[in-house]
Design a protein around this motif. Structure first.
Motif, PDB file in Angstrom:
ATOM      1  N   GLN A 104      -0.684 -21.931 -31.966  1.00 10.88           N
ATOM      2  CA  GLN A 104      -1.913 -22.408 -31.008  1.00 10.88           C
ATOM      3  C   GLN A 104      -2.333 -21.383 -30.308  1.00 10.88           C
ATOM      4  N   GLU A 105      -1.499 -20.608 -29.526  1.00 12.55           N
ATOM      5  CA  GLU A 105      -1.896 -19.659 -28.714  1.00 12.55           C
ATOM      6  C   GLU A 105      -2.595 -18.533 -29.240  1.00 12.55           C
ATOM      7  N   ARG A 106      -2.065 -18.088 -30.288  1.00 13.63           N
ATOM      8  CA  ARG A 106      -2.580 -16.964 -31.021  1.00 13.63           C
ATOM      9  C   ARG A 106      -3.734 -17.358 -31.651  1.00 13.63           C
ATOM     10  N   LEU A 107      -3.961 -18.656 -32.117  1.00 17.38           N
ATOM     11  CA  LEU A 107      -5.326 -19.324 -32.783  1.00 17.38           C
ATOM     12  C   LEU A 107      -6.354 -19.054 -31.447  1.00 17.38           C
ATOM     13  N   VAL A 108      -6.114 -19.748 -30.452  1.00 18.21           N
ATOM     14  CA  VAL A 108      -7.248 -19.456 -29.141  1.00 18.21           C
ATOM     15  C   VAL A 108      -7.477 -18.124 -28.949  1.00 18.21           C
ATOM     16  N   GLU A 109      -6.562 -16.998 -28.961  1.00 17.13           N
ATOM     17  CA  GLU A 109      -6.807 -15.693 -28.804  1.00 17.13           C
ATOM     18  C   GLU A 109      -7.536 -15.420 -29.875  1.00 17.13           C
ATOM     19  N   ARG A 110      -7.621 -15.605 -31.257  1.00 22.45           N
ATOM     20  CA  ARG A 110      -8.353 -14.996 -32.081  1.00 22.45           C
ATOM     21  C   ARG A 110      -9.878 -15.495 -32.109  1.00 22.45           C
ATOM     22  N   TYR A 111      -9.904 -17.078 -31.819  1.00 23.59           N
ATOM     23  CA  TYR A 111     -11.047 -17.456 -31.688  1.00 23.59           C
ATOM     24  C   TYR A 111     -12.231 -16.701 -30.140  1.00 23.59           C
ATOM     25  N   GLN A 112     -11.343 -16.692 -29.143  1.00 26.23           N
ATOM     26  CA  GLN A 112     -11.884 -15.953 -28.139  1.00 26.23           C
ATOM     27  C   GLN A 112     -12.343 -14.542 -28.502  1.00 26.23           C
ATOM     28  N   ALA A 113     -11.356 -13.767 -29.406  1.00 27.09           N
ATOM     29  CA  ALA A 113     -11.996 -12.289 -29.589  1.00 27.09           C
ATOM     30  C   ALA A 113     -13.130 -12.244 -30.599  1.00 27.09           C
ATOM     31  N   GLU A 114     -13.255 -13.500 -31.397  1.00 27.23           N
ATOM     32  CA  GLU A 114     -14.314 -13.625 -32.105  1.00 27.23           C
ATOM     33  C   GLU A 114     -15.438 -14.319 -31.570  1.00 27.23           C
ATOM     34  N   LYS A 115     -15.424 -14.887 -30.471  1.00 27.19           N
ATOM     35  CA  LYS A 115     -16.271 -15.438 -29.714  1.00 27.19           C
ATOM     36  C   LYS A 115     -16.748 -16.905 -30.484  1.00 27.19           C
ATOM     37  N   ARG A 116     -15.944 -17.555 -31.238  1.00 29.27           N
ATOM     38  CA  ARG A 116     -16.202 -18.736 -31.783  1.00 29.27           C
ATOM     39  C   ARG A 116     -15.735 -19.971 -30.796  1.00 29.27           C
ATOM     40  N   ASN A 117     -16.396 -20.901 -31.405  1.00 28.13           N
ATOM     41  CA  ASN A 117     -16.518 -22.181 -30.475  1.00 28.13           C
ATOM     42  C   ASN A 117     -14.948 -22.735 -30.504  1.00 28.13           C
ATOM     43  N   LEU A 118     -14.346 -22.688 -29.290  1.00 31.28           N
ATOM     44  CA  LEU A 118     -12.977 -22.984 -29.027  1.00 31.28           C
ATOM     45  C   LEU A 118     -12.794 -24.491 -29.351  1.00 31.28           C
ATOM     46  N   LEU A 119     -14.095 -25.242 -29.488  1.00 29.82           N
ATOM     47  CA  LEU A 119     -13.729 -26.808 -29.639  1.00 29.82           C
ATOM     48  C   LEU A 119     -13.517 -27.254 -31.162  1.00 29.82           C
ATOM     49  N   GLU A 120     -13.384 -26.150 -31.971  1.00 31.60           N
ATOM     50  CA  GLU A 120     -13.071 -26.272 -33.477  1.00 31.60           C
ATOM     51  C   GLU A 120     -11.483 -26.395 -33.443  1.00 31.60           C
ATOM     52  N   ILE A 121     -10.770 -26.159 -32.223  1.00 35.97           N
ATOM     53  CA  ILE A 121      -9.453 -26.100 -32.504  1.00 35.97           C
ATOM     54  C   ILE A 121      -8.858 -27.361 -32.039  1.00 35.97           C
ATOM     55  N   THR A 122      -8.235 -28.238 -32.800  1.00 33.11           N
ATOM     56  CA  THR A 122      -7.902 -29.586 -32.704  1.00 33.11           C
ATOM     57  C   THR A 122      -7.174 -29.532 -31.197  1.00 33.11           C
TER      58      THR A 122
END
Length: 718
Positions: free
Chosen positions: A258-276
């Motif tokens: 989950q932590e790696r997924l958050v870091e990837r979304y942040q790096a790609e500037k994607r919406n973090l609310l897509e992470i469950t």
């Protein structure tokens, strides 16, 4: 040369000594030992001390002995059911001895040993083991010897072992097993058998109690209720911790993902609310819905009103506040995710440590199981032995027809207080004996190997010549003094030996004056020139007209000793024609010079590398014969026989020969060979002069005590 022929010196000595057995005396052997003291003694010490050290380093052995008493039967056993075990002859006694010493009895003793006794027997070998080495599995039964005591009914059993307690245990056990073997051969039991079984049962009961107590003490020390239960508990704990560890690892992996997924979304500037995990965290769902509602309201108001309308401004402010709250909630969720990961990692490490501890406990119990099983087996064996001896005791019955077994333990074996080997006393005696043998063997052996001339025995018995005298070591005197000792008569203690040689020459010579004497030796440096000079001086001192001739034409030295020139002499005379006319004493070519009262010197007249032409010439013999008309005695100093053959040529022209030997210089076999050569030329060998001995050695190496007696009589005055 004189025309009178005389019997050779060898014949004379042989005839003189016919009644003498040519055998060394105790004094000769004393001289041999003293001469080689510092060779034989260190060697004897090294060998004896080395042997003693090697033997003293042997493994210590202890010996314990037990004694059996044999009772002679007092009546004949007639019952057929009874085995007569009595000793009725020497054959039966020897049979008992062979039974005790048999391999079968040895096996019985080995099988009867308890685990504790085996440990005692292994004790000396375990001490010598290197760290980590495997202890021995077998046992050492030592060395057993059995013998009957002469003129008695006693049997002595002795056992040697590296451990004193082990030696005593084995000696007593041989007696026990021998008696037990006799009991097995008797049909039924008897009083002694019952007593023995009862004593043995009591002993085994105590051993069983001790073994059980040792097991219980070990369990208490290791905090063990039961090894099996402790092992099962440890196994269950290990399994439980393992399952928890696996679950913790899975949780940690999920949170890390989950932590790696958050870091990837942040790096790609994607919406973090897509992470469950973030969308469902805390107030994030409510704030998301609230923000969506506000955005919808803003869209509707924007269609009706302008941007500066109060309602639009209120909605925009609300949207801004909701967005800030949502961002804060998202940041909190991310921080909580990291905190959860740290807790998961910490829990995983805790479980890993707990798993390692449980695993270590499992290994500890496994290691304890070896010693525990050993103690448990010892306890079970002790109980089994006790049960077996009780069974045998219950089966033993006493029969009225049985005779007593005629063997009784008399004296039990006790542990020895000290080892019987290495026996330092015996080793010391042996070392001393070997040292003495080596000392005498080396000293006397070297006397047969060392062939150099040393004593009067060597000269008179081995060489077969007369000992004319012994000249002391005169190295302390100056060369200018010692060649004119007799002439100057300054050192009376040094003059007397030469006067003794003078007397011996007169006694052994059978020729009247005038005559010529050759003085020679085996090798250079033996003192023939010294002897020639002082012998000539001795005759001159006693009124004889003496001519001293230096015939060492290769290396003349006589003129130097008397401080004269060597311009005239034999070589000069020969080179100038060798004239024999007129008075030769004043012939300038010969240059005969007076060097003392009644004493003249004829020098060599130079050096010659090949003087044999002169010495072989008949004119040389004629010269000597003509000089005899002017002088009572001619003393010829010649080269050594071992270096050149000049002396043999000169010996053909003279009447008598004196042989000079220096102490411990020339070899006896060479001297005997050269004297034999001189005798084969029909020369009269007057004898041998032994030169170069110190005053002490004169006393040791000679039976001629004149030197010592002279000092006692005249003192040490010069």
């Amino acid at each position: 040369m004189s025309s009178v022929q005389k019997p050779s010196s060898a014949t004379k000595v042989s005839g003189r000594d016919e009644e003498i057995i040519e055998r060394r005396t105790l004094r000769d052997y004393y001289i041999i030992l003293r001469e080689r003291l510092w060779i034989a003694l260190p060697l004897a010490l090294v060998i004896s001390i080395g042997m003693a050290y090697y033997q003293s380093r042997a493994t210590p052995l202890y010996r314990s002995a037990a004694t059996l008493q044999i009772e002679k039967p007092e009546k004949v056993v007639t019952t057929v059911d009874v085995v007569d075990t009595g000793i009725n002859s020497d054959i039966e006694l020897n049979t008992y001895l062979q039974v005790i010493a048999s391999a079968k009895m040895r096996n019985r003793v080995q099988e009867s040993l308890t685990p504790q006794e085996r440990q005692v027997l292994q004790r000396p070998y375990i001490k010598d083991l290197a760290p980590g080495a495997t202890p021995p599995t077998g046992v050492d039964l030592g060395v057993m010897s059995v013998q009957s005591v002469r003129s008695t009914f006693l049997i002595n059993i002795a056992v040697s072992h590296r451990d004193p307690d082990a030696a005593a245990i084995l000696a007593n056990r041989y007696i026990e097993q021998f008696i037990e073997s006799l009991l097995e051969n008797v049909s039924g039991g008897h009083d002694y058998a019952v007593k023995y079984l009862r004593d043995r049962a009591t002993q085994l009961q105590e051993e069983a109690r001790i073994a059980e107590q040792r097991l219980q003490d070990y369990m208490r020390a290791q905090n063990l209720v039961s090894l099996d239960n402790s092992t099962n508990i440890a196994q269950a704990n290990l399994s439980s911790v393992n399952q928890a560890l696996q679950g913790a690892r899975l949780d940690r992996l999920a949170i890390a993902e989950q932590e790696r997924l958050v870091e990837r979304y942040q790096a790609e500037k994607r919406n973090l609310l897509e992470i469950t995990a973030i969308a469902a965290y805390g107030s994030v769902p409510d704030l998301s819905k609230q923000l969506e509602t506000l955005n919808r309201d803003h869209s509707l108001l924007a269609e009706r009103y302008l941007e500066r309308h109060p309602k639009v401004i209120n909605v925009v402010n609300a949207i801004h506040v909701a967005q800030e709250q949502l961002d804060t909630a998202i940041r909190l969720s991310i921080a909580d995710l990291k905190t959860s990961l740290e807790r998961a990692v910490a829990r995983e490490k805790t479980l890993e440590k707990e798993y390692a501890a449980q695993e270590k406990e499992q290994l500890r119990l496994r290691d304890l199981s070896i010693e525990y099983r050993s103690l448990e087996n010892q306890a079970q064996v002790a109980k089994s032995n006790y049960s077996q001896i009780l069974d045998r005791l219950s089966q033993a019955t006493t029969s009225k027809y049985l005779e007593k077994i005629p063997v009784r333990p008399l004296d039990p074996a006790l542990p020895a207080g000290k080892p019987y080997t290495p026996d330092l006393g015996r080793i010391a005696r042996t070392a001393v004996g070997v040292g003495v043998l080596v000392f005498f063997g080396v000293a006397i052996g070297l006397s047969f190997i060392d062939d150099r001339i040393k004593s009067a025995w060597d000269i008179e018995h081995f060489i077969g010549a007369n000992l004319l005298g012994i000249i002391p070591d005169l190295s302390s005197l100056k060369d200018s003094e010692k060649y004119k000792l007799v002439l100057d008569n300054k050192n009376t203690s040094g003059v007397e030996p030469f006067l003794g040689v003078y007397s011996s020459v007169k006694i052994h010579s059978k020729l009247d004056f005038p005559k010529s004497i050759l003085v020679t030796s085996t090798i250079p440096g033996e003192g023939k020139t010294l002897i020639s000079s002082n012998l000539a001086g001795s005759f001159a001192r006693h009124g004889k007209s003496v001519l001293l001739i230096d015939c060492d034409l290769r290396r003349p030295m006589m003129h130097r000793h008397f401080e004269l020139a060597n311009e005239a002499g034999l070589i000069t005379w020969y080179e100038k024609g060798a004239s024999l006319d007129g008075d030769l004493t004043i012939n300038p070519s010969l240059g005969i010079t007076s060097i003392g009262e009644n004493l003249s010197l004829l020098s060599s007249g130079g050096r010659s590398k090949s003087p044999t032409q002169l010495l072989e010439s008949p004119i040389f013999g004629q010269l000597l014969e003509k000089l005899k008309k002017h002088y009572d005695l001619i003393v010829v100093d010649s080269p050594p026989l071992g270096a050149v053959t000049d002396s043999l040529l000169i010996a053909e022209r003279v009447d008598e020969v004196i042989y000079v030997c220096r102490f411990n210089r020339a070899f006896r076999k060479h001297i005997r060979l050269y004297i034999k050569a001189l005798r084969s030329g029909k020369n009269e060998i007057l004898g041998v002069v032994l030169n170069g001995l110190s005053p002490r050695r004169i006393e040791y190496y000679s039976n001629y005590r004149y030197y010592r007696s002279y000092k006692k009589y005249y003192g040490t005055q010069d």
